[in-house]
Write an enzyme that holds these catalytic residues in place. Sequence first.
Site, PDB file in Angstrom:
ATOM      1  N   ARG A 221       0.657  -0.646   0.218  1.00  0.00           N
ATOM      2  CA  ARG A 221      -0.170  -0.057   0.090  1.00  0.00           C
ATOM      3  C   ARG A 221       0.885   0.712  -0.095  1.00  0.00           C
ATOM      4  O   ARG A 221       0.582   2.528  -0.766  1.00  0.00           O
ATOM      5  CB  ARG A 221      -0.804  -0.030   1.508  1.00  0.00           C
ATOM      6  CG  ARG A 221      -2.110  -1.230   0.943  1.00  0.00           C
ATOM      7  CD  ARG A 221      -2.568  -0.725   1.976  1.00  0.00           C
ATOM      8  NE  ARG A 221      -2.928  -1.503   3.233  1.00  0.00           N
ATOM      9  CZ  ARG A 221      -3.255  -2.401   3.904  1.00  0.00           C
ATOM     10  NH1 ARG A 221      -3.717  -3.350   3.277  1.00  0.00           N
ATOM     11  NH2 ARG A 221      -2.907  -2.832   4.861  1.00  0.00           N
ATOM     12  N   PHE A 237     -11.095  -5.039  -5.879  1.00  0.00           N
ATOM     13  CA  PHE A 237     -11.367  -6.033  -4.043  1.00  0.00           C
ATOM     14  C   PHE A 237     -11.045  -5.175  -3.300  1.00  0.00           C
ATOM     15  O   PHE A 237      -9.514  -5.348  -2.561  1.00  0.00           O
ATOM     16  CB  PHE A 237     -10.465  -6.585  -4.846  1.00  0.00           C
ATOM     17  CG  PHE A 237     -10.523  -7.910  -6.056  1.00  0.00           C
ATOM     18  CD1 PHE A 237     -11.803  -8.704  -5.867  1.00  0.00           C
ATOM     19  CD2 PHE A 237     -10.005  -7.905  -7.185  1.00  0.00           C
ATOM     20  CE1 PHE A 237     -12.095  -9.654  -7.086  1.00  0.00           C
ATOM     21  CE2 PHE A 237     -10.631  -8.428  -7.903  1.00  0.00           C
ATOM     22  CZ  PHE A 237     -11.339  -9.597  -8.133  1.00  0.00           C
ATOM     23  N   ASP A 259     -15.737  -3.341  -4.570  1.00  0.00           N
ATOM     24  CA  ASP A 259     -15.945  -4.287  -4.048  1.00  0.00           C
ATOM     25  C   ASP A 259     -17.234  -4.980  -3.770  1.00  0.00           C
ATOM     26  O   ASP A 259     -18.148  -3.923  -4.149  1.00  0.00           O
ATOM     27  CB  ASP A 259     -15.504  -4.013  -2.602  1.00  0.00           C
ATOM     28  CG  ASP A 259     -14.791  -5.767  -1.233  1.00  0.00           C
ATOM     29  OD1 ASP A 259     -13.968  -5.854  -1.708  1.00  0.00           O
ATOM     30  OD2 ASP A 259     -16.029  -6.745  -1.645  1.00  0.00           O
ATOM     31  N   SER A 260     -17.344  -6.360  -3.845  1.00  0.00           N
ATOM     32  CA  SER A 260     -18.988  -6.772  -3.601  1.00  0.00           C
ATOM     33  C   SER A 260     -19.295  -7.255  -2.538  1.00  0.00           C
ATOM     34  O   SER A 260     -20.670  -6.846  -1.974  1.00  0.00           O
ATOM     35  CB  SER A 260     -18.483  -8.363  -4.814  1.00  0.00           C
ATOM     36  OG  SER A 260     -17.810  -9.128  -3.657  1.00  0.00           O
ATOM     37  N   ASP A 310      -5.974  -6.654  -6.098  1.00  0.00           N
ATOM     38  CA  ASP A 310      -6.061  -7.572  -5.046  1.00  0.00           C
ATOM     39  C   ASP A 310      -7.291  -8.715  -4.810  1.00  0.00           C
ATOM     40  O   ASP A 310      -7.884  -8.581  -3.761  1.00  0.00           O
ATOM     41  CB  ASP A 310      -5.994  -6.681  -3.602  1.00  0.00           C
ATOM     42  CG  ASP A 310      -5.380  -7.840  -2.813  1.00  0.00           C
ATOM     43  OD1 ASP A 310      -4.142  -9.226  -2.691  1.00  0.00           O
ATOM     44  OD2 ASP A 310      -5.148  -6.966  -2.116  1.00  0.00           O
ATOM     45  N   CYS A 350      -3.351 -14.533  -3.910  1.00  0.00           N
ATOM     46  CA  CYS A 350      -2.960 -15.253  -2.230  1.00  0.00           C
ATOM     47  C   CYS A 350      -3.395 -16.551  -1.947  1.00  0.00           C
ATOM     48  O   CYS A 350      -3.271 -17.060  -1.038  1.00  0.00           O
ATOM     49  CB  CYS A 350      -3.946 -14.481  -1.314  1.00  0.00           C
ATOM     50  SG  CYS A 350      -5.137 -13.952  -1.762  1.00  0.00           S
TER      51      CYS A 350
HETATM   52  N1  SAH Z   1      -7.055  -4.976  -1.213  1.00  0.00           N
HETATM   53  C1  SAH Z   1      -7.724  -5.226   0.118  1.00  0.00           C
HETATM   54  C2  SAH Z   1      -7.946  -7.143   0.537  1.00  0.00           C
HETATM   55  C3  SAH Z   1      -8.693  -7.756  -0.697  1.00  0.00           C
HETATM   56  S1  SAH Z   1      -9.880  -8.641  -0.057  1.00  0.00           S
HETATM   57  C4  SAH Z   1      -6.641  -4.799   1.169  1.00  0.00           C
HETATM   58  O1  SAH Z   1      -5.784  -4.235   1.510  1.00  0.00           O
HETATM   59  O2  SAH Z   1      -7.268  -4.345   2.691  1.00  0.00           O
HETATM   60  C5  SAH Z   1     -10.545  -9.453  -0.844  1.00  0.00           C
HETATM   61  C6  SAH Z   1     -11.588  -8.761  -0.911  1.00  0.00           C
HETATM   62  O3  SAH Z   1     -12.618  -9.040  -2.678  1.00  0.00           O
HETATM   63  C7  SAH Z   1     -13.061  -8.634  -0.127  1.00  0.00           C
HETATM   64  O4  SAH Z   1     -13.299  -7.516   0.397  1.00  0.00           O
HETATM   65  C8  SAH Z   1     -14.153  -9.546  -0.671  1.00  0.00           C
HETATM   66  O5  SAH Z   1     -15.325  -8.660  -0.291  1.00  0.00           O
HETATM   67  C9  SAH Z   1     -13.889  -8.459  -2.907  1.00  0.00           C
HETATM   68  N2  SAH Z   1     -14.441 -10.133  -3.292  1.00  0.00           N
HETATM   69  C10 SAH Z   1     -14.595 -10.954  -3.546  1.00  0.00           C
HETATM   70  N3  SAH Z   1     -14.744 -11.444  -4.883  1.00  0.00           N
HETATM   71  C11 SAH Z   1     -15.637 -10.124  -5.504  1.00  0.00           C
HETATM   72  C12 SAH Z   1     -15.984 -10.065  -6.922  1.00  0.00           C
HETATM   73  N4  SAH Z   1     -16.238 -10.744  -7.216  1.00  0.00           N
HETATM   74  N5  SAH Z   1     -16.200  -8.999  -7.038  1.00  0.00           N
HETATM   75  C13 SAH Z   1     -15.596  -7.332  -6.096  1.00  0.00           C
HETATM   76  N6  SAH Z   1     -15.197  -8.039  -4.489  1.00  0.00           N
HETATM   77  C14 SAH Z   1     -14.326  -9.502  -4.168  1.00  0.00           C
END
Ligand code: SAH
Length: 407
Positions: A221, A237, A259-260, A310, A350
Site C-alpha cells: 500500500r 477488491f 468490492d462486492s 487484489d 494470495c
Molecule cells: N486489498 C484489500 C484486501 C482485499 S481482500 C486490502 O488491502 O485491505 C478481497 C476482497 O475482495 C474482499 O473485500 C471481498 O469482499 C472482495 N471480493 C471477493 N470477490 C469479489 C468479486 N467477485 N467482486 C468484487 N469484490 C470481490
Amino acid sequence: MSAQLILHAGKEKSLLRRHPWIFAGSVAELEGRARPGDTVEVVAGDGRYAGQVLAKAAWSPASQIRARVWSFDAAEVIDNAFFKRRVATAVARRAAFPELKGQDGLRLIHAESDGLPGVIADQYGDTVVVQLTSAGAEKWRDAIADALRKSTGCARIYDRSDSEVRAREGLEPHSGWLPGAGTGDADGGSRVVIDEYGVRMVVDVAIGHKTGFYLDQRENRLLLRGLAAGRRVLNCFCYTGGFSLQALAGGAREVISVDSSAPALALARDNLALNPQLDGTRAEWLAASVNEELRRRRDANETFDLIVLDPPKFAPSAAHVERASRAYKDINLNAFKLLAPGGLLMTYSCSGGIGLELFQQIVAGAALDARRDAAIVRRLQGAADHPVALSFPEGEYLKGLLVQVAP
Ligand code: SAH
C-alpha cells in the site's frame, strides 16, 4: 510418558529438512494414547534413523496433517515456558526491521514460519487478535494468550478462531474476548483504529476478514502511495479501502474502488471520514462484481493510469488451480485492456496453490491476449512481519507483480 508417533520407513526425510508437517500417509502407528492436541514424540521408522526421536509434535487425529512439529529438539519440553519463549522470539525478531517499528498494526506470529504451527497473532494498537487453526494450538490457547500479554503488554486479546480450516482439524469455531483485563464492549468494543503511514483505519476484530485487516499488504500500500500522484486509479477488491486511501494520500487524481461486500464498503467510507486530510471528493466507492465492472468500463473505452487487483484466494487448494488460473487470467486481461499507455498494473494472488512462476505465466498470457507489451517493474510479496521459513515454502502465499505497459 508421552505417546510416540512411529513413522513408516523413509518418511523422516521431510523432518530432517525441518519441515513441520507429518501427513497421515507417513504414520505407521501411534504407540500409547494421545488426545487431539497432545504432544507426541515423533520417532523414525526402519532405516538409518530407526528409533530416534526426531521431533515433538501436536497430535491431530482428525486432520490429513496428522501432527505438526513444535520442536525439532527431542529434549525440549512443550509447556507454558516453551510458548513464552517462542512468542517472545517471534515478537522480538520483528524489531530488527525499521519498516515495522512503530506500526500500530503488526503481525506478531506467522504460524509455521515463526515455529508455531496453527497460531496467528496480530496486534492492532492495544488489542491482540489470535487465530488458532490446529488441534495443538487450540490446546495451548491459554499459554499462548499469557505469553502474548507478557511480550506485548496488551491486556485485550480477542480470539478469532472461526476460520473454516478448523473443521479439517475437527475443531468447532470459537470467537470472543479471552478472559483478562480491559476487554469487552465497555472498553471500546471490537473496533480499533490503527494508523498506517499517517492514514487512520478502523479494524473490526470481531467481524473483519482474517483477524480484521490485511496486514500483509501494508508495504505494498505504501508502494502504491508513492506511485499514485496525478493518476486515475482503479482499486479492485478494495475491502475497507486500504489501497484506496493510500492512493489518495499519494495525490491520486481520482480513485475508483470496487468490492462486492457492502459492509466492507461501509467501513471504507468510515475510514475516509476518519481522514479529513484526504480529499474525499476524489473517491468513488462501488458495490459491484469486479469482473462485471472491468468489462463494463472496457466496453465504455475508459482508461486508468494505475490498477490494483487484489482478489480473494481463487485457489484454496491445489485441486482448484486450473479454474483459478482462468479466473486470474480473466481479470488481468481486462485490466490490461483498461490501462492507459505507460500505465501500471499492481496484481496479486494470495492462493497458496498458485506459485510465483505460474502467476507470472498467467499475467503474461493476459497481456498477450490483451495485445499489450508489458514489463515487470517489481516483484511483490507480503510485508516483513509475514516471514516465510525457508524450510516451509508453503508459507509463501502472497505474490504480486508491478507491471508497466508500453507508453
Ligand atoms: N486489498 C484489500 C484486501 C482485499 S481482500 C486490502 O488491502 O485491505 C478481497 C476482497 O475482495 C474482499 O473485500 C471481498 O469482499 C472482495 N471480493 C471477493 N470477490 C469479489 C468479486 N467477485 N467482486 C468484487 N469484490 C470481490
